[in-house]
Design a protein around this motif. Structure first.
Motif, PDB file in Angstrom:
ATOM      1  N   LYS A 107       3.033   1.917   9.604  1.00 55.78           N
ATOM      2  CA  LYS A 107       3.572   1.996   8.238  1.00 55.78           C
ATOM      3  C   LYS A 107       4.961   2.614   8.319  1.00 55.78           C
ATOM      4  CE  LYS A 107       1.513   6.581   7.752  1.00 55.78           C
ATOM      5  NZ  LYS A 107       1.003   6.770   9.116  1.00 55.78           N
ATOM      6  N   THR A 166       0.847  -1.191   0.000  1.00 53.83           N
ATOM      7  CA  THR A 166       0.000   0.000   0.000  1.00 53.83           C
ATOM      8  C   THR A 166       0.883   1.242   0.000  1.00 53.83           C
ATOM      9  OG1 THR A 166      -0.106  -0.124   2.413  1.00 53.83           O
ATOM     10  CG2 THR A 166      -1.959  -1.064   1.200  1.00 53.83           C
ATOM     11  N   GLY A 174       0.603   5.551   0.471  1.00 54.47           N
ATOM     12  CA  GLY A 174      -0.096   6.821   0.676  1.00 54.47           C
ATOM     13  C   GLY A 174       0.938   7.925   0.539  1.00 54.47           C
ATOM     14  N   ASN A 207       4.279   6.891   2.227  1.00 52.57           N
ATOM     15  CA  ASN A 207       3.902   6.022   3.340  1.00 52.57           C
ATOM     16  C   ASN A 207       3.624   4.651   2.757  1.00 52.57           C
ATOM     17  OD1 ASN A 207       3.358   7.985   5.800  1.00 52.57           O
ATOM     18  ND2 ASN A 207       2.639   8.972   3.938  1.00 52.57           N
ATOM     19  N   ASN A 219      -3.328  -5.147   8.130  1.00 47.69           N
ATOM     20  CA  ASN A 219      -2.119  -4.377   7.847  1.00 47.69           C
ATOM     21  C   ASN A 219      -0.961  -5.075   8.546  1.00 47.69           C
ATOM     22  OD1 ASN A 219       0.017  -2.611   7.783  1.00 47.69           O
ATOM     23  ND2 ASN A 219      -1.104  -0.854   8.590  1.00 47.69           N
ATOM     24  N   PRO A 247      -3.869  11.905  -0.174  1.00 46.24           N
ATOM     25  CA  PRO A 247      -5.065  11.084  -0.303  1.00 46.24           C
ATOM     26  C   PRO A 247      -5.114  10.009   0.776  1.00 46.24           C
ATOM     27  CG  PRO A 247      -3.374  10.192  -1.690  1.00 46.24           C
ATOM     28  CD  PRO A 247      -2.732  11.304  -0.892  1.00 46.24           C
ATOM     29  N   VAL A 248      -6.186   9.272   0.798  1.00 45.23           N
ATOM     30  CA  VAL A 248      -6.220   8.040   1.570  1.00 45.23           C
ATOM     31  C   VAL A 248      -5.325   7.053   0.808  1.00 45.23           C
ATOM     32  CG1 VAL A 248      -7.723   6.179   2.372  1.00 45.23           C
ATOM     33  CG2 VAL A 248      -8.586   8.527   2.232  1.00 45.23           C
ATOM     34  N   PHE A 249      -4.586   6.230   1.555  1.00 48.01           N
ATOM     35  CA  PHE A 249      -3.671   5.321   0.857  1.00 48.01           C
ATOM     36  C   PHE A 249      -4.429   4.289   0.024  1.00 48.01           C
ATOM     37  CE2 PHE A 249      -4.630   3.181   4.830  1.00 48.01           C
ATOM     38  CZ  PHE A 249      -4.737   1.852   4.465  1.00 48.01           C
TER      39      PHE A 249
HETATM   40  P1  ADP Z   1       0.253  12.356   8.981  1.00 51.56           P
HETATM   41  O1  ADP Z   1       1.492  11.677   8.520  1.00 51.56           O
HETATM   42  O2  ADP Z   1      -0.014  13.613   8.193  1.00 51.56           O
HETATM   43  O3  ADP Z   1       0.235  12.583  10.454  1.00 51.56           O
HETATM   44  P2  ADP Z   1      -1.231   9.883   8.676  1.00 51.56           P
HETATM   45  O4  ADP Z   1      -0.159   9.219   9.431  1.00 51.56           O
HETATM   46  O5  ADP Z   1      -2.622   9.554   9.064  1.00 51.56           O
HETATM   47  O6  ADP Z   1      -1.029  11.449   8.685  1.00 51.56           O
HETATM   48  O7  ADP Z   1      -1.133   9.542   7.153  1.00 51.56           O
HETATM   49  C1  ADP Z   1      -0.200  10.081   6.301  1.00 51.56           C
HETATM   50  C2  ADP Z   1      -0.290   9.334   5.009  1.00 51.56           C
HETATM   51  O8  ADP Z   1      -0.095   7.967   5.286  1.00 51.56           O
HETATM   52  C3  ADP Z   1      -1.621   9.433   4.275  1.00 51.56           C
HETATM   53  O9  ADP Z   1      -1.384   9.663   2.906  1.00 51.56           O
HETATM   54  C4  ADP Z   1      -2.229   8.076   4.504  1.00 51.56           C
HETATM   55  O10 ADP Z   1      -3.065   7.698   3.456  1.00 51.56           O
HETATM   56  C5  ADP Z   1      -1.003   7.204   4.570  1.00 51.56           C
HETATM   57  N1  ADP Z   1      -1.223   5.907   5.220  1.00 51.56           N
HETATM   58  C6  ADP Z   1      -1.897   5.634   6.349  1.00 51.56           C
HETATM   59  N2  ADP Z   1      -1.919   4.296   6.577  1.00 51.56           N
HETATM   60  C7  ADP Z   1      -1.234   3.705   5.563  1.00 51.56           C
HETATM   61  C8  ADP Z   1      -0.920   2.356   5.194  1.00 51.56           C
HETATM   62  N3  ADP Z   1      -1.307   1.330   5.932  1.00 51.56           N
HETATM   63  N4  ADP Z   1      -0.227   2.154   4.070  1.00 51.56           N
HETATM   64  C9  ADP Z   1       0.186   3.179   3.306  1.00 51.56           C
HETATM   65  N5  ADP Z   1      -0.081   4.445   3.593  1.00 51.56           N
HETATM   66  C10 ADP Z   1      -0.787   4.731   4.696  1.00 51.56           C
END
Ligand code: ADP
Ligand code: MG
Length: 728
Positions: free
Chosen positions: A469, A210, A212, A343, A353, A295-297
């Motif tokens: 992640k 995955t 993100g 990510n 996950n 975006p959402v991942f």
């Molecule tokens: P931030 O880093 O801004 O605090 P998050 O940690 O929630 O916010 O997410 C940051 C990025 O990580 C987003 O693009 C989200 O989609 C991505 N993300 C979250 N979970 C996963 C995953 N399991 N695999 C890949 N990307 C992820």
């Protein structure tokens, strides 16, 4: 002030936000322009649907008859949506995307017109590919390349064109793009990770990587951007005195988004939503005029496509709103550059996950397995991973004390560090029942389910574990994520494959229980991959020295970073995992080096143009003004003029000195370029550009920026940082 600068500033000040009519819920729009599963259900026959799904989930081939059916269905849908053309949408090695539009419209021999689009057109197309870089592959093998449908990424309608995501390969099968190797790497990691995930859950039959991404970018008023030849031709400012106010007040980060920008973002998000890109967050970044969109991942292949599509949509939407969007990693001196955090994680088809700790010791052992194997993979192949994000523009970030350093290391936080330390102490071979209980309850069982708050504290780490992640932070804002994702997934695939072999052998030969065997192998990995773990300040000089002791690579520039691609270790890895052949690797290295050279060549030429066409004339014009002034004073006061003209005389001299210096350095730089251009060996040429040409750029810039501070603002021809960087 030049007419160009003056009118650009005026135009930018007169621009008002475009009014947005926000109607309807975002979720209703989502995927409207995508031939997604919902539409497949509606348009495809049951057989065709099965066939496409088979291709998506297990990579099975779609036969020609089915392809005809699918094409017919997609055509029906696309035409009903107003599409008139179709294109194979692909990712040549230039880093962006390419397309060649054909009309659905066709004529039969008898002259009747019809809308034609069959399986043949869906599955394969032959773009005139001679102008895409191939690193010599096409010359050596086959003159032509073709694009082939990637059914794992759904077709979509962009404007009035049906876009079909495709790979781009030569007739002899060599990848000419960034997508084909990515798909191979994803398939490799699926195979290895599924085999390992089965230790913990027999029901797992597929593992998806995955991704993100978080896209950073700058927005500049269009008229202002067009008033600067450097921004238009190189994507960055080659000169420009830092504005008195930059980001030092930290007042931009998460601040109020300017209304013009907000209206751009709303339109952009609406368009993305229709295209199925699940955009979620938007905010100001640290630097003025800098923003981020995430975006959402998603599954990595789709996420890569969506990022490329987003960049294209952004470009067009910015233009509509009177902006120019800059993806260059360092468009402005003195303020932060732009990156694209990747990510990354692994997810099973059972909805787990694999990098997320769980509520039971067994789930945590699964987590630790994937966690430690990733660390081990990055440790073994850190230099190769570094090479996957190398580019001339990203060199401005990596190794320039900005964003993460060019040295790869992993941050995991103190909590997980202590878990790994304890695991390292586990005794070898068979474990006593007491030891096992202790391990399960007090070490593995101690990992909290939610780690999110305890990690992510270290922003200087290039590869950080952020709770569920890993976040790869050195990826450039312009970079196609396919490149780092190909390498990351390949090295993890290889690592998991080796892990499985070792564990199985301990079970078979040493008669260990599964969990004992896993503990044993993990313990060794913790020991042997320690050097890659670093929780301190990644920017510090101490770390640089320490990393050297740990024998971690530190390639500050692209030509150095790319060397590892053709090293024995990389060749055998990529070959074993069936991701890239030796020929493909050599071709890629060649293409990347050529891109580096071209990039610096263009910048060198633009420096020349700026110096001779803009900066020296402005400096001399002002110097003349000063000279006239001093002569006038002399006329009036005779020998006593010095009392009033001392300041002007010093300025005349200062200007003269800078002009002499920039002229000399620019001419020397051009000579150095000429010399580099005569080299036929691409590696040597790139090194020469790096070592003999590039250093002049900064020197020239220093003098230009000093002149900007000296010369009358009225005479200065180039739009200044202060004017470029603060959108009203
Ligand atoms: P931030 O880093 O801004 O605090 P998050 O940690 O929630 O916010 O997410 C940051 C990025 O990580 C987003 O693009 C989200 O989609 C991505 N993300 C979250 N979970 C996963 C995953 N399991 N695999 C890949 N990307 C992820
Ligand atoms: Mg983040």
């Amino acid at each position: 002030m030049s007419i160009l600068r003056f009118s650009a500033i005026k135009e930018s000040h007169n621009r008002a936000p475009i009014a947005i009519e926000e109607k309807g819920r975002r979720s209703d729009l989502f995927g409207r322009n995508v031939f997604n599963e919902k539409k497949m259900l509606q348009y495809l026959t049951k057989d065709a649907l099965e066939s496409v799904k088979g291709a998506i989930f297990s990579g099975s081939k779609i036969d020609r008859k089915m392809a005809d059916q699918v094409a017919e269905a997609i055509k029906g849908w696309a035409i009903s949506m107003g599409a008139t053309h179709y294109t194979h949408w692909f990712q040549p090695l230039t880093g962006s995307t390419a397309e060649k539009h054909d009309a659905f419209f066709d004529l039969l021999p008898d002259g009747t017109a019809l809308e034609k689009f069959g399986g043949g057109q869906l599955v394969q197309q032959e773009p005139d590919a001679s102008s895409f870089p191939s690193g010599g592959i096409r010359n050596t093998f086959e003159a032509r390349g073709y694009t082939a449908w990637d059914p794992t990424s759904p077709a979509f309608i962009y404007g009035t064109t049906l876009c079909i995501p495709t790979i781009f390969v030569s007739y002899t099968g060599e990848a000419l793009d960034n997508k084909a190797p990515l798909l191979r790497a994803l398939s490799a990691v699926d195979e290895s990770a599924t085999a390992v995930a089965k230790y913990f859950d027999k029901n797992v039959s597929k593992v998806n990587a995955t991704l993100g991404w978080e896209q950073e970018y700058f927005l500049i008023d269009k008229a202002l951007a067009h008033s600067r030849p450097d921004i238009i031709l190189t994507g960055r400012t080659l000169v420009g005195n830092t504005a008195a106010k930059g980001q030092q007040l930290d007042d931009h980060y998460f601040g109020v988004i300017p209304s013009r920008v907000l209206s751009f973002m709303s339109d952009l998000e609406k368009e993305c939503t229709k295209l199925g890109i699940p955009v979620k967050t938007r905010h100001n970044e640290v630097a003025p005029n800098q923003f981020e969109l995430a975006p959402v991942f998603e599954e990595a292949n789709l996420a890569v496509d969506h990022n490329l599509l987003l960049m294209d949509v952004m470009d067009k939407m910015a233009d509509k709103h009177g902006f120019k969007v800059l993806f260059h990693e360092k468009p402005f001196e003195g303020v932060n550059g732009s990156g694209k955090h990747n990510n990354w994680s692994l997810a099973t088809d059972t909805g787990v996950n694999l990098l997320s700790p769980g509520s039971t010791p067994m789930k945590n052992l699964q987590f630790l397995t994937f966690f430690i194997n990733t660390i081990k993979a990055v440790d073994t192949y850190e230099e190769l991973l570094r090479s996957s994000i190398a580019s001339a523009s990203n060199d401005h970030r990596l190794g320039a004390n900005e964003a993460p350093p060019a040295i790869f290391s992993i941050f995991i936080g103190s909590q997980l560090s202590s878990v790994l330390d304890e695991l390292e102490g586990v005794s070898q071979g068979k474990l006593s029942p007491e030891e096992k209980t202790e391990l399960k309850l007090n070490v593995v069982g101690k990992i909290p389910e939610i780690l999110l708050d305890n990690t992510d504290r270290n922003r200087t780490s290039p590869f950080a574990f952020t709770g569920n992640k890993f976040e790869m932070r050195g990826v450039g804002a312009k970079t196609n994520c396919a490149k780092p994702m190909t390498i990351l997934n390949t090295i993890v695939a290889k690592q998991l494959k080796d892990f499985k072999k070792e564990v199985d052998s301990l079970i078979d030969k040493k008669n260990l229980k599964k969990d004992e065997a896993i503990f044993n192998v993990l313990r060794e990995y913790i020991k042997t991959s320690k050097r890659i773990r670093f929780d301190g300040d990644g920017y510090s000089k101490d770390w640089e020295n320490e990393a050297k002791k740990r024998k971690l690579s530190h390639n500050r520039n692209t030509p150095d970073a790319l060397n590892i691609l053709t090293a024995k270790q990389s060749l055998s890895l990529l070959k074993e995992m069936k991701v890239l052949s030796e020929v493909e690797i050599a071709a890629r290295q060649e293409v990347e080096l050529e891109a580096y050279i071209l990039h610096l060549q263009i910048e060198g030429r633009v420096y020349n143009e700026l110096v001779y066409g803009y900066i020296m004339p402005a400096a001399l014009a002002y110097q003349n003004k000063l000279i006239t002034n001093v002569s006038g004073l002399k006329e009036i006061y005779g020998a006593a003029h010095k009392k009033f003209s001392e300041g002007q005389l010093t300025m005349i001299e200062e200007i003269a000195e800078h002009v002499v210096s920039i002229k000399k350095e620019t001419d020397d730089m051009t000579e150095a370029r000429k010399k580099a251009n005569t080299m036929t060996d691409t590696k040597k040429k790139a090194m020469s550009y790096c070592n003999d040409v590039l250093p002049y750029f900064n020197e020239i810039r220093q003098h230009c920026d000093k002149l900007e501070r000296l010369v009358d603002d009225q005479l200065w021809p180039l739009t200044k940082y202060r004017e470029l960087l603060f959108i009203k």
